[in-house]
Design an enzyme around this catalytic site. Structure first.
Site, PDB file in Angstrom:
ATOM      1  N   GLY A  42       0.872  -1.463  -0.001  1.00 51.01           N
ATOM      2  CA  GLY A  42       0.345   0.078  -0.238  1.00 51.01           C
ATOM      3  C   GLY A  42       1.093   1.473   0.400  1.00 51.01           C
ATOM      4  O   GLY A  42       2.283   1.500   0.235  1.00 51.01           O
ATOM      5  N   ASP A  74      -8.678  -0.473  -7.509  1.00 54.22           N
ATOM      6  CA  ASP A  74      -8.009  -0.028  -8.284  1.00 54.22           C
ATOM      7  C   ASP A  74      -7.986  -0.192  -9.956  1.00 54.22           C
ATOM      8  O   ASP A  74      -7.218   0.391 -10.071  1.00 54.22           O
ATOM      9  CB  ASP A  74      -6.535  -0.498  -7.600  1.00 54.22           C
ATOM     10  CG  ASP A  74      -7.291  -1.690  -7.703  1.00 54.22           C
ATOM     11  OD1 ASP A  74      -7.298  -2.473  -7.745  1.00 54.22           O
ATOM     12  OD2 ASP A  74      -6.047  -2.445  -6.713  1.00 54.22           O
ATOM     13  N   THR A  80      -0.098  -8.400  -9.853  1.00 54.19           N
ATOM     14  CA  THR A  80      -0.744  -9.533  -9.026  1.00 54.19           C
ATOM     15  C   THR A  80      -1.298  -9.923 -10.577  1.00 54.19           C
ATOM     16  O   THR A  80      -1.213 -11.096 -10.397  1.00 54.19           O
ATOM     17  CB  THR A  80      -1.008  -9.152  -7.541  1.00 54.19           C
ATOM     18  OG1 THR A  80      -0.070  -8.516  -7.136  1.00 54.19           O
ATOM     19  CG2 THR A  80      -1.323 -11.004  -6.885  1.00 54.19           C
TER      20      THR A  80
END
Length: 470
Positions: free
Chosen positions: A16, A234, A257
Site C-alpha cells: 500500500g 483500483d 499481481t
C-alpha cells in the site's frame, strides 16, 4: 490550471502507499509513504490485518499533510470484492476474510452446477472464487446470527472512506466487482441478492465517483481536508489514467499481481460465449462499462520466488533476472494462465511443475527459466484475452496500453506484443494513483472531466513502444 494538491490512498494486495499529486502544468506525484501488505492465515482461513492497514494509512496521511500543508482532499482505492460487516454504530461484527480464502470453494462448485446462467444474466459477472457474492453467502450460511448483528456491508474502500469521513456509502466501481450489482442499471440486483440469500438492507444504492463525502473527520491533523469518493476499485482507477485514443481501438492491461485485460464499451458484453470466457462487466466510476477478463498475473512469479533461497531485492537485481531470462530460448510449451491450480497453491513452483508434467513438458531448472516461462505465458494470455474481447464486443484493437508493475518489464511487454500482433505502449506512470487523483481533481473542479485529464496527461507522459516481432 492552478496547482491543487491531493492525496491518493492506494491499497493493493501486496503493498500500500500514500501518494500526493499536485496538478499544475502537468501532474507531479510524490510518494510519501509505502508499506507491505499480506493476508495472514489463522486456522484454515485467511484474513486481512485491517487495523494494521488503517494505522499505515493514517501515518501516510499525516506525512502528506506535513509535507503539503495545503492538501485539498484525499481519496481511497483498493482491490476488489473484500468487505466488512458493520452494525449501526459502524463497529465490525465479523472478521475480515481475504479473497483468497478457500471458504468459497463449495459455493463456487455449487453455482457452476446450478444457476450460473441466471446470475450472469442479472449481474454480468462470471463465477470466480473471490466474488463477494460467494463470500457473503458463505458467511450467512455458516454464521446465520450475523444477519441479526450486521446492518451494513461496506467494501474496503467504502469502509476506509467511512473511517475518514464518517459517511457510509457504497461506490459503484467497487460494487460492480461483487456479482451483486444489476448489469442493466446502477443499483443492486434483487435477483442476485435473493439467489445468494444476502440481506438487501445491508447495501445502499451506489454513488458515482467524483462525489464529495464532506471533510475529514477521522484524523484531526487533516481538519478541513475534503474526502472524495474516487473509483474505489483500483482497476477502475488504473483504467481512468490510460491516455486512450478518443476514437477508440485501445485495449487496456493493468499488469500486477493480476493481469486485468479490458476495454471501454457503451454496453455490457453478455451471453453464453461471454460467460464461458469469464468476461466481467465491471463499471467505471461514472457507471459506464469496462468489460474485462481477469487472469493470473505476476502472482505466478511472486509465489514461485518463495521456493528459491535467493530472490531479487533491488531494481538492479530485478534487471539482472530479466536479462538472464531474455537470453534463454523461448519455451516450447506455455502455461495455461486460466488454470485454477494457480489460484493459491501451497507451492507455486510445484503447481507449475505439475501443470507442465500434464503437458509432457520439462520444468525449468532455475529462477530465470521460470521467469521466462511465466512472462511468455502471460503474453500469450494477454493476447488471447484481446482476441476474445474483440470478437465478442465487435471491436478491433489497434494497440495495447499497459500500466502497472508489468509495464516496467520489457520482456513481458515484448512477449505481449509478439503474441498479440499489435504494438504495446508501456507507460511509466503510477496508473492507479493517477486515476485516483484524477477523480479528486475533477471533483474539485480543477479538471473538467476524464477526457480532459487524459488529453492533458498524454502530452506529458513517458512511453515505451514495443512492436511485434516474429
Amino acid at each position: 490550471m492552478s496547482a491543487v494538491t491531493c492525496a491518493a490512498v492506494d491499497l493493493g494486495a501486496t503493498s500500500g502507499r500514500v501518494i500526493v499529486g499536485t496538478w499544475g502544468k502537468k501532474p507531479v506525484l510524490t510518494e510519501v509513504h509505502r508499506f507491505p501488505n499480506a493476508f495472514q492465515s489463522m486456522g484454515p482461513n485467511d484474513y486481512w490485518n485491517l487495523p494494521g492497514l488503517w494505522s499505515e494509512v493514517c501515518t501516510g496521511l499525516r506525512k502528506a499533510k506535513q509535507q503539503f500543508p495545503k492538501l485539498a482532499s484525499v481519496g481511497v482505492d483498493f482491490w476488489g470484492c473484500d468487505h466488512v460487516l458493520l452494525n449501526d454504530a459502524g463497529r465490525l461484527v465479523f472478521p475480515v476474510h481475504a479473497y483468497r480464502d478457500a471458504r468459497t470453494q463449495a459455493g463456487l462448485k455449487a453455482l457452476n452446477l446450478r444457476g450460473l446462467d441466471h446470475v450472469y444474466a442479472a449481474t454480468g459477472i462470471p463465477n470466480v472464487f473471490y466474488n463477494s457474492s460467494l463470500q457473503l453467502a458463505e458467511t450467512v450460511r455458516s454464521c446465520p446470527a450475523v444477519e441479526d448483528l450486521a446492518t451494513r456491508c461496506l467494501f474496503l474502500p467504502d469502509y476506509f472512506n467511512f473511517l475518514i469521513s464518517g459517511r457510509m456509502e457504497n461506490e459503484i466501481s467497487i460494487a460492480s466487482t461483487t456479482q451483486l450489482l444489476d448489469v442493466h442499471g446502477r443499483d443492486w440486483s434483487r435477483a442476485a441478492l435473493e439467489f445468494f440469500h444476502i440481506p438487501p438492507q445491508w447495501f445502499s444504492q451506489p454513488i458515482l465517483s467524483n462525489s464529495s463525502l464532506g471533510t475529514v473527520k477521522g484524523l484531526p491533523e487533516l481538519k478541513g481536508v475534503k474526502s472524495i469518493a474516487v473509483p474505489g476499485h483500483d482497476t477502475a482507477c488504473a483504467y481512468d489514467a490510460m491516455p486512450a485514443d478518443p476514437a477508440g481501438g485501445d485495449l487496456y492491461i493493468s499488469s500486477g499481481t493480476w493481469s486485468l485485460v479490458g476495454c471501454e464499451s457503451a454496453t455490457a458484453i453478455l451471453g453464453p460465449e461471454a460467460l464461458k470466457a469469464r468476461v466481467a462487466n465491471e463499471r467505471t466510476g461514472q457507471g459506464g462499462y469496462r468489460p474485462l477478463t481477469n487472469i493470473v498475473g505476476l502472482w505466478l512469479l511472486e509465489r514461485t520466488l518463495l521456493d528459491f533461497s535467493a530472490r531479487p531485492q533491488s531494481a538492479k537485481e530485478w534487471a539482472a533476472l530479466i536479462s538472464a531470462a531474455e537470453k534463454l530460448p523461448a519455451p516450447k510449451v506455455l502455461l495455461d494462465t486460466g488454470d485454477p491450480s494457480f489460484g493459491n497453491p501451497p507451492s507455486m513452483r510445484a503447481a507449475i511443475d505439475a501443470h507442465l508434467q500434464k503437458k509432457k513438458a520439462k520444468a525449468p531448472t532455475n529462477v530465470a527459466g521460470y521467469a521466462r516461462l511465466i512472462f511468455d505465458s502471460l503474453g500469450a494470455g494477454h493476447a488471447g484475452a484481446m482476441r476474445m474481447l474483440g470478437r465478442l464486443g465487435g471491436q478491433t484493437f489497434k494497440r495495447i496500453l499497459m500500466v502497472g508493475g508489468g509495464a516496467k518489464n520489457r520482456l513481458l511487454c515484448q512477449a505481449t506484443a509478439n503474441a498479440a500482433g499489435v504494438p504495446v505502449y508501456a507507460f511509466a506512470l503510477e496508473g492507479t494513483a493517477l486515476g485516483n487523483l484524477a477523480s479528486q481533481w475533477i471533483a474539485l473542479g480543477v479538471v473538467k472531466d476524464r477526457a480532459a485529464f487524459r488529453a492533458h496527461l498524454a502530452k506529458n507522459l513517458q512511453q515505451t513502444i514495443y512492436t511485434p516481432r516474429s
